[in-house]
Design a protein around this motif. Structure first.
Motif, PDB file in Angstrom:
ATOM      1  N   HIS A   1     -26.377  47.076  12.831  1.00 12.24           N
ATOM      2  CA  HIS A   1     -26.079  47.807  11.594  1.00 12.24           C
ATOM      3  C   HIS A   1     -25.867  46.812  10.442  1.00 12.24           C
ATOM      4  CE1 HIS A   1     -24.674  51.085   9.082  1.00 12.24           C
ATOM      5  NE2 HIS A   1     -23.449  50.587   8.981  1.00 12.24           N
ATOM      6  N   LEU A   2     -25.140  45.735  10.732  1.00 12.13           N
ATOM      7  CA  LEU A   2     -24.906  44.709   9.717  1.00 12.13           C
ATOM      8  C   LEU A   2     -26.182  43.928   9.391  1.00 12.13           C
ATOM      9  CD1 LEU A   2     -21.921  45.408  10.272  1.00 12.13           C
ATOM     10  CD2 LEU A   2     -21.426  42.956  10.155  1.00 12.13           C
TER      11      LEU A   2
ATOM     12  N   GLU B   1     -36.109  50.725  10.104  1.00  8.88           N
ATOM     13  CA  GLU B   1     -37.373  50.769   9.352  1.00  8.88           C
ATOM     14  C   GLU B   1     -38.095  49.431   9.410  1.00  8.88           C
ATOM     15  OE1 GLU B   1     -36.304  51.993   5.424  1.00  8.88           O
ATOM     16  OE2 GLU B   1     -35.919  54.081   6.014  1.00  8.88           O
ATOM     17  N   GLN B   2     -37.323  48.351   9.269  1.00 12.00           N
ATOM     18  CA  GLN B   2     -37.940  47.029   9.202  1.00 12.00           C
ATOM     19  C   GLN B   2     -38.294  46.456  10.568  1.00 12.00           C
ATOM     20  OE1 GLN B   2     -35.865  44.257   6.722  1.00 12.00           O
ATOM     21  NE2 GLN B   2     -37.180  42.539   7.240  1.00 12.00           N
ATOM     22  N   PHE B   3     -37.355  46.610  11.513  1.00 14.59           N
ATOM     23  CA  PHE B   3     -37.551  45.966  12.805  1.00 14.59           C
ATOM     24  C   PHE B   3     -37.919  46.932  13.931  1.00 14.59           C
ATOM     25  CE2 PHE B   3     -34.629  43.215  10.402  1.00 14.59           C
ATOM     26  CZ  PHE B   3     -35.365  42.039  10.403  1.00 14.59           C
TER      27      PHE B   3
ATOM     28  N   MET C   1     -28.067  50.341   9.423  1.00 16.00           N
ATOM     29  CA  MET C   1     -29.001  50.665  10.499  1.00 16.00           C
ATOM     30  C   MET C   1     -30.265  51.357   9.986  1.00 16.00           C
ATOM     31  SD  MET C   1     -29.684  50.418  13.705  1.00 16.00           S
ATOM     32  CE  MET C   1     -28.211  50.067  14.689  1.00 16.00           C
ATOM     33  N   ARG C   2     -30.155  52.120   8.904  1.00 19.94           N
ATOM     34  CA  ARG C   2     -31.330  52.801   8.344  1.00 19.94           C
ATOM     35  C   ARG C   2     -32.447  51.785   8.024  1.00 19.94           C
ATOM     36  NH1 ARG C   2     -31.972  57.687   6.641  1.00 19.94           N
ATOM     37  NH2 ARG C   2     -29.730  58.085   6.724  1.00 19.94           N
ATOM     38  N   HIS C   3     -32.060  50.698   7.323  1.00 18.53           N
ATOM     39  CA  HIS C   3     -33.046  49.675   6.965  1.00 18.53           C
ATOM     40  C   HIS C   3     -33.455  48.864   8.196  1.00 18.53           C
ATOM     41  CE1 HIS C   3     -35.202  46.721   4.627  1.00 18.53           C
ATOM     42  NE2 HIS C   3     -34.466  45.747   5.152  1.00 18.53           N
TER      43      HIS C   3
ATOM     44  N   ALA D   1     -41.161  46.394  15.861  1.00 19.01           N
ATOM     45  CA  ALA D   1     -41.175  45.237  16.774  1.00 19.01           C
ATOM     46  C   ALA D   1     -40.720  45.614  18.180  1.00 19.01           C
ATOM     47  CB  ALA D   1     -40.279  44.130  16.219  1.00 19.01           C
ATOM     48  N   LEU D   2     -40.026  46.747  18.301  1.00 16.07           N
ATOM     49  CA  LEU D   2     -39.562  47.174  19.624  1.00 16.07           C
ATOM     50  C   LEU D   2     -40.731  47.481  20.552  1.00 16.07           C
ATOM     51  CD1 LEU D   2     -36.635  49.545  18.560  1.00 16.07           C
ATOM     52  CD2 LEU D   2     -36.439  47.276  19.600  1.00 16.07           C
ATOM     53  N   LYS D   3     -41.900  47.761  19.966  1.00 12.42           N
ATOM     54  CA  LYS D   3     -43.089  48.061  20.768  1.00 12.42           C
ATOM     55  C   LYS D   3     -43.720  46.798  21.349  1.00 12.42           C
ATOM     56  CE  LYS D   3     -43.698  52.599  20.138  1.00 12.42           C
ATOM     57  NZ  LYS D   3     -43.761  53.544  21.254  1.00 12.42           N
ATOM     58  N   LYS D   4     -43.381  45.653  20.761  1.00 12.34           N
ATOM     59  CA  LYS D   4     -43.988  44.406  21.244  1.00 12.34           C
ATOM     60  C   LYS D   4     -43.451  44.058  22.634  1.00 12.34           C
ATOM     61  CE  LYS D   4     -44.797  42.439  16.664  1.00 12.34           C
ATOM     62  NZ  LYS D   4     -44.504  41.337  15.717  1.00 12.34           N
TER      63      LYS D   4
END
Length: 315
Positions: A235-236, A248-250, A243-245, A253-256
């Motif tokens: 979250h930080l 969206e941003q990372f 956590m919203r950003h 990458a969880l699919k990698k």
């Protein structure tokens, strides 16, 4: 908060002795049973060794090592106890046999908590006269210092039993986490296992040594997790939007396929890498000395955690 005054501890291995230390430090009378030869002598030696750590955490005024009694039969241990903590080996057949005997001799209102890390409460409750009073109460080593205990009911457990159990564990300065759905390995062990599997892959593939894996946790994630856990940590990491950003941003990458997920085969070669790595890392320091250092560190760290999270949701 008032709590049951007499607790039975069945099985006095590492976990059982940890429970005994915590119970005694909270001013309870403990009746212990373990058929193994030399069990009482070993337990009393352990309690004496960990007593300074317990004093460092803060004890009840009436805490005393003299409130521990060993008995020669399981019946003697449980028949007058208000609460029973079972810690026999992690084998379903052994646990069921022991729990059947406990259920037979214990007072009808006594609650039975099993320290199992992998067997469900529903499985443990099968074929008992009073199945609803048996719950999973899974602690973490060292039990006499770490406050988390996972409470899981089975199909026969009612809300009243779980509420009583929760209040009891709170009364001995623990943080009971009530898990409303039975899953293998409960919650905390599943999280630790995921990291452990990945660590084994990294060592097996020659990426890092065991010492380097430990350093990566100690000086990175571990320091943050002790205060916030993985969700608030991320979250930080998302800046002002939290956590919203972050998602969206990372999130993509969880699919990698970074992580392996499946455990590596525990070959003789991998076992030796892990064993040798740990022995080199520990050096000539005996396990007992490492335990003392760990305990001193955890006592100080817990004070810090309490300073920053005085109103934890699990209390």
């Amino acid at each position: 908060m008032s709590h049951s005054k007499t607790v039975a501890v069945i099985g006095t291995g590492v976990i059982g002795n940890g429970w005994i230390g915590r119970f005694l430090a909270q001013g309870l009378d403990v009746i212990a049973f373990d058929p193994a030869e030399g069990a009482e002598k070993h337990t009393r030696k352990v309690i004496k060794q960990i007593w300074p750590s317990l004093e460092g955490l803060g004890m009840a005024e009436d805490a005393s090592q003299d409130r521990l009694t060993f008995v020669s039969t399981l019946k003697e241990a449980v028949q007058s106890s208000d609460f029973i903590q079972e810690n026999v080996p992690e084998r379903e057949d052994i646990k069921k046999t022991v729990l059947t005997s406990i259920d037979q001799y214990a007072k009808p209102e006594a609650i039975i908590g099993s320290s199992t890390s992998g067997i469900t409460a529903t499985t443990l409750q099968q074929d008992l006269q009073h199945p609803g009073r048996v719950i999973v109460a899974h602690p973490f080593n060292p039990v006499y210092i770490l406050p988390l205990v996972e409470l899981v009911g089975g199909e026969a457990t009612d809300g009243t039993t779980m509420e009583k159990a929760k209040k009891f564990y709170q009364s001995i300065e623990m943080k009971p986490l009530v898990i409303n759905k039975e899953i293998e390995g409960h919650v905390a062990d599943r999280l630790m296992e995921a990291l452990w599997r990945e660590a084994l892959h990294l060592v097996n593939d020659g990426i890092v040594t065991t010492e380097e894996v430990d350093a990566a946790i100690i000086y990175g994630a571990g320091l943050r997790w002790a205060q916030m856990g993985p969700f608030l940590t991320f979250h930080l990491a998302g800046g002002e939007q939290g956590m919203r950003h972050m998602l969206e941003q990372f999130g993509p990458a969880l699919k990698k396929p970074w992580t392996k997920l499946e455990a590596p085969e525990l070959t003789d070669e991998l076992k030796e890498k892990v064993i040798e790595g740990c022995e080199i890392h520990a050096g000539d320091v005996p396990i007992s000395e490492l335990e003392d250092k760990r305990n001193e560190f955890l006592v100080r760290l817990l004070d810090l955690v309490e300073d920053y999270w005085p109103n934890s949701k699990i209390s």
